[in-house]
Design a protein around this motif. Structure first.
Motif, short mmCIF file in Angstrom:
data_model
loop_
_atom_site.label_atom_id
_atom_site.label_comp_id
_atom_site.label_asym_id
_atom_site.label_seq_id
_atom_site.Cartn_x
_atom_site.Cartn_y
_atom_site.Cartn_z
N UNK A 13 0.82 -1.21 0.00
CA UNK A 13 0.00 0.00 0.00
C UNK A 13 0.86 1.26 0.00
N UNK A 14 2.02 1.19 0.65
CA UNK A 14 2.90 2.36 0.71
C UNK A 14 3.29 2.81 -0.68
N UNK A 29 2.63 8.85 5.52
CA UNK A 29 3.37 9.07 6.78
C UNK A 29 3.00 8.03 7.82
N UNK A 30 1.72 7.67 7.92
CA UNK A 30 1.29 6.67 8.90
C UNK A 30 1.87 5.31 8.56
N UNK A 31 1.82 4.93 7.29
CA UNK A 31 2.38 3.64 6.89
C UNK A 31 3.88 3.65 7.10
N UNK A 89 4.23 12.00 0.98
CA UNK A 89 3.94 13.15 1.82
C UNK A 89 2.52 13.21 2.35
N UNK A 90 1.66 12.29 1.89
CA UNK A 90 0.27 12.29 2.37
C UNK A 90 0.24 11.74 3.81
N UNK A 91 -0.85 12.01 4.49
CA UNK A 91 -1.00 11.51 5.86
C UNK A 91 -0.95 9.99 5.89
#
Length: 89
Positions: free
Chosen positions: A31-32, A43-45, A38-40
Motif C-alpha cells: 500500500x505504501x 506518513x502513517x504507513x 507526503x500524504x498523511x
C-alpha cells in the motif's frame, strides 16, 4: 485435559501472531507504494514500517502487552485530576 505448558502457549502465541503481522507487513509495504508521497496515509504507513520491530515486540515476549491502553488510560485520568485541581484553586 491438561493445561498447556508455558512453552506450548508461547509457541502457539507466536505462530498465531506472526501470521497476522506478516500479512499486515506485506499489505503495508504494498500500500505504501500506492499512496502519494507526503500524504498523511504515507506518513502513517511509513511510521509503522519504520517502527515495525517495536510494534511486533509482543510476539517474541508473550508477557509484553500488544497495546498500551492501560497506560494511556491512567495518564488520561491523571491529567483530568490535575486539570480539576487547577480549576478549583
Amino acid at each position: 485435559m491438561t493445561e498447556p505448558s508455558r512453552e506450548d502457549w508461547r509457541r502457539a502465541h507466536q505462530e498465531r501472531s506472526r501470521k497476522g503481522t506478516d500479512a499486515l507487513h506485506q499489505w503495508l509495504t504494498a500500500e505504501r507504494q500506492k499512496v502519494f508521497e507526503g500524504s498523511a496515509t504515507a506518513k502513517a504507513i511509513g511510521y509503522s514500517l519504520k517502527h515495525w520491530r517495536a510494534l511486533t515486540r509482543y510476539i517474541d515476549d508473550g508477557d509484553f502487552p500488544g497495546d498500551n491502553n492501560p497506560a494511556e488510560n491512567q495518564i488520561r485520568r491523571d491529567c483530568a485530576r490535575a486539570h480539576e485541581l487547577a480549576v478549583w484553586r
